[in-house]
Write a protein that holds these residues in place. Structure first.
Motif, PDB file in Angstrom:
ATOM      1  N   ALA A  60     -53.553  25.656 108.722  1.00  0.00           N
ATOM      2  CA  ALA A  60     -53.259  26.936 108.074  1.00  0.00           C
ATOM      3  C   ALA A  60     -54.155  27.223 106.867  1.00  0.00           C
ATOM      4  CB  ALA A  60     -51.801  26.968 107.631  1.00  0.00           C
ATOM      5  N   LEU A 112     -56.031  34.823 113.525  1.00  0.00           N
ATOM      6  CA  LEU A 112     -55.175  34.092 114.463  1.00  0.00           C
ATOM      7  C   LEU A 112     -55.952  33.714 115.720  1.00  0.00           C
ATOM      8  CD1 LEU A 112     -51.986  36.233 113.941  1.00  0.00           C
ATOM      9  CD2 LEU A 112     -52.119  33.762 113.593  1.00  0.00           C
ATOM     10  N   ASP A 158     -52.251  29.288 117.719  1.00  0.00           N
ATOM     11  CA  ASP A 158     -51.190  29.649 116.781  1.00  0.00           C
ATOM     12  C   ASP A 158     -49.950  30.183 117.496  1.00  0.00           C
ATOM     13  OD1 ASP A 158     -53.798  30.908 114.725  1.00  0.00           O
ATOM     14  OD2 ASP A 158     -52.666  29.058 114.370  1.00  0.00           O
TER      15      ASP A 158
END
Length: 124
Positions: free
Chosen positions: A64, A86, A90
């Protein structure tokens, strides 16, 4: 006791962004340290990010860092997870979690309260 309700999930193309919200009710929200986890199909719930009750100290999983940010609005009893850039990896159900005194941010067993989750799907 605190009740947690996540929202903001959905379908997004790779490279896109989503902002997840977790609304809390019950005990005073500012008393809780908060975390975000995710779970793809399988038994393991993976740590994503956490934030202390003061809103200053934050923690991130390596996956992250640099893409996700966590923040909280104690006046509105909400914690947010902003997710940028993204990718399909994810894709998961994202959960928020709460505990009064967080000891080990990345350990799901350190949290006492959980929401029901919100689905995030990233298409390639």
């Amino acid at each position: 006791q605190v009740q947690l309700v996540e929202s903001g999930g959905g379908l997004v193309q790779a490279g896109g962004s989503l902002r997840l919200s977790c609304a809390a009710s019950g005990r005073t929200f500012s008393s809780f340290d908060m975390g975000w986890f995710r779970q793809a199909p399988g038994p393991e719930r993976e740590f994503v990010a956490a934030i202390r009750r003061n809103g200053v100290s934050t923690y991130f999983a390596d996956s992250a860092k640099g893409r996700f940010t966590i923040s909280r609005d104690n006046a509105n009893n909400t914690v947010y997870l902003q997710m940028n850039t993204l990718n399909p990896e994810d894709t998961a159900v994202y959960y928020c979690a709460a505990v009064v005194n967080l000891r080990v941010p990345f350990n799901p067993k350190a949290y006492d309260y959980w929401g029901q989750g919100t689905q995030v799907t990233v298409s390639s």
